[in-house]
Design a protein around this motif. Structure first.
Motif, mmCIF file in Angstrom:
data_model
loop_
_atom_site.group_PDB
_atom_site.id
_atom_site.type_symbol
_atom_site.label_atom_id
_atom_site.label_comp_id
_atom_site.label_asym_id
_atom_site.label_seq_id
_atom_site.Cartn_x
_atom_site.Cartn_y
_atom_site.Cartn_z
ATOM 1 N N PRO A 311 0.840 -1.207 0.000
ATOM 2 C CA PRO A 311 0.000 0.000 0.000
ATOM 3 C C PRO A 311 0.869 1.249 0.000
ATOM 4 N N ARG A 312 0.444 2.223 -0.753
ATOM 5 C CA ARG A 312 1.232 3.459 -0.845
ATOM 6 C C ARG A 312 0.668 4.524 0.081
ATOM 7 N N LEU A 313 1.556 5.149 0.846
ATOM 8 C CA LEU A 313 1.202 6.274 1.721
ATOM 9 C C LEU A 313 1.760 7.545 1.116
ATOM 10 N N LEU A 314 0.882 8.544 0.941
ATOM 11 C CA LEU A 314 1.308 9.855 0.458
ATOM 12 C C LEU A 314 1.231 10.835 1.613
ATOM 13 N N ILE A 315 2.363 11.454 1.947
ATOM 14 C CA ILE A 315 2.409 12.488 2.983
ATOM 15 C C ILE A 315 2.405 13.850 2.300
#
Length: 484
Positions: A311-315
């Motif tokens: 899963p990709r987390l975008l901050i």
């Protein structure tokens, strides 16, 4: 015998009194009754005739009509004024039908008209035929009408009647599609306002035309229009017109005009009020088509490498206020949970399509409350949005702007509330200062004070342990198989 005599005497007494009051009792009594009954019957017959033929002060065909117009929470009744007559004395009511100007919400007014529509851009005037002279209207086509600061940057438009005393200007350009007049003044350049005040309302009003609509933009800003050019092209097949700057001699003629896009709610569309029942899900689909976004849902494709299945987390990284002061630590912690981490820095000059593709690739997006969170409109359905709420009693603001719209955008919403020891405000004020102990006392001083203290002068440092728990909860709502 005495009793009967007494009774007769009493009856005689009543008869004497009646005689003294009315003179001759029998003939006059009958005559009076006849007159009274005749008057009552005459009045009754006249009332029936009046009710049938004269129900309205100007005749039955001239009765004021009422149009039910939906508003944000209920229906607002708009009543037309009595009709006008043209110079030959002919009634115009039968053909008026439109225009109507109505309040689509507490934030927006919309005017619509059909017929012979002539738009003179240099004077910001729309000539309408037929149009009741009493129905001349003025409006500012921007969906934030009660915000004095925003609306001060929006030019006013007029709808005027065409008649023999004021002939409409001759057409120089003829269009076969409807016109939509809108302003990009106000708070243009702030991503949240770009979508809330302009793009979503424009979608609500124009999607029904399936591209067959001409946009006439007032308060034109070329850099802003170019930024959202792909979105405009998805909504209209025609070149945008900078209508304010047209030559004095230019008059555009249309079969229909809509002036002022309709606002329903923040980052939302009320399907029950949209012209053909479309919703904010359709708005997201339009954005995917316009900007070339690949993912409709957060479900990972089955044919990609394992590294892409994480899963990709975008901050969302802010550079001025409400910055993450421990961004590097947040990245390391998230990676230890199995996230593929990216950092994005949206700003006014950001390429919308490029940044939208980055957001669309994410499964979880996290950011401190601010305009950048508006990018959640690009997230795929089923993704998670985490709003970090600065300290200062801002839960109401967080709710209205991003929490409420998230569900309709088909997103899972989480909040991370900043505590005193996670905020730089604890370094700026004594522990017993109202800024820290009683935020609502600061709120009472007005929006400008609230904004200055809690939004413009606060940075945050989330506890990594607490934030880890929030990210782990987010993972439970994703369709990924992740092993830490």
């Amino acid at each position: 015998m005495r009793k009967e005599s007494g009774g007769k005497e009493k009856q005689g007494g009543r008869g004497m009194k009646a005689s003294r009051s009315f003179g001759r009792p029998e003939p006059w009594r009958i005559g009076n009754v006849f007159i009274i009954v005749s008057v009552i019957l005459s009045l009754g017959i006249l009332s029936l005739i009046k009710a049938h033929y004269c129900s309205y002060p100007y005749g039955k065909s001239q009765a004021p009509s009422k149009l039910m117009v939906p508003t944000e929470t209920n229906l607002m009744m708009v009543t037309d004024l009595p009709e006008d007559e043209d110079d030959e004395g002919n009634s115009t009511a039968a053909n008026m039908g439109k225009p109507i100007c109505y309040e689509t919400s507490k934030r927006s007014d919309t005017c619509e008209a059909e017929g012979d529509i002539r738009v003179h851009g240099s004077s910001r005037t729309v000539f309408v035929q037929p149009l009741s002279r009493r129905q001349e209207r003025k409006a500012k086509p921007y969906a934030r009408k009660n915000d004095a600061v925003a609306i001060a940057n929006v030019k006013e438009w007029s709808l005027k009647a065409s008649n023999s005393h004021q002939l409409p200007p001759e057409c120089t350009i003829n269009h076969t599609v409807p016109a939509m007049i809108l302003s990009v003044g106000g708070y243009a350049g702030n991503l949240f306002h770009d979508f809330t005040d302009v793009l979503v309302p424009l979608f609500i009003s124009s999607h029904q035309f399936h591209g067959e609509v001409q946009f006439l933009i007032s308060d034109f800003k070329s850099w802003w229009v170019n930024k959202y050019g792909l979105v405009f092209k998805q909504l209209s097949k025609y070149e945008i017109v900078d209508v304010d700057s047209e030559q004095e001699s230019t008059v555009r003629c249309f079969p229909r005009v809509v002036m002022g896009p309709s606002f329903h709610k923040v980052l939302g569309v009320d399907a029950s009020r949209s012209p053909t029942g479309y919703s904010v899900v359709d708005f997201k689909a339009m954005l995917r088509e316009a900007l070339g976004l690949e993912r409709a849902t957060a479900t990972p494709p089955e044919d990609e490498w394992d590294i892409r299945r994480r899963p990709r987390l975008l901050i969302l990284s802010r550079q001025n206020t409400r910055r993450f002061l421990n961004e590097r630590g947040m990245v390391d912690m998230a990676m230890s949970l199995g996230f593929d981490v990216r950092i994005g820095q949206p700003d006014v000059s950001t390429d919308v399509a490029k940044f939208a593709r980055l957001v669309n690739s994410a499964d979880v997006m996290i950011g401190v409350h601010g305009a950048g969170l508006t990018n959640m409109v690009f997230l795929p359905a089923g993704a998670v949005i985490i709003q970090v709420v600065p300290m200062g009693g801002l839960e109401w603001l967080a709710k209205e702007t991003f929490r409420d719209p998230a569900e309709e955008l088909e997103l899972k919403y989480f909040e991370y509330k900043i505590q005193a020891d996670e905020s730089t405000l604890g370094e700026q004020y004594p522990k017993d200062h109202p800024v820290l102990t009683n935020p609502y006392k600061i709120h009472k001083q007005g929006w400008n004070t609230l904004k200055s203290v809690y939004l413009d002068n606060q940075n945050v440092r989330p506890h990594l342990g607490r934030l880890r728990n929030t990210l782990m909860e987010a993972l439970k709502h994703l369709p990924h198989n992740v092993t830490s």
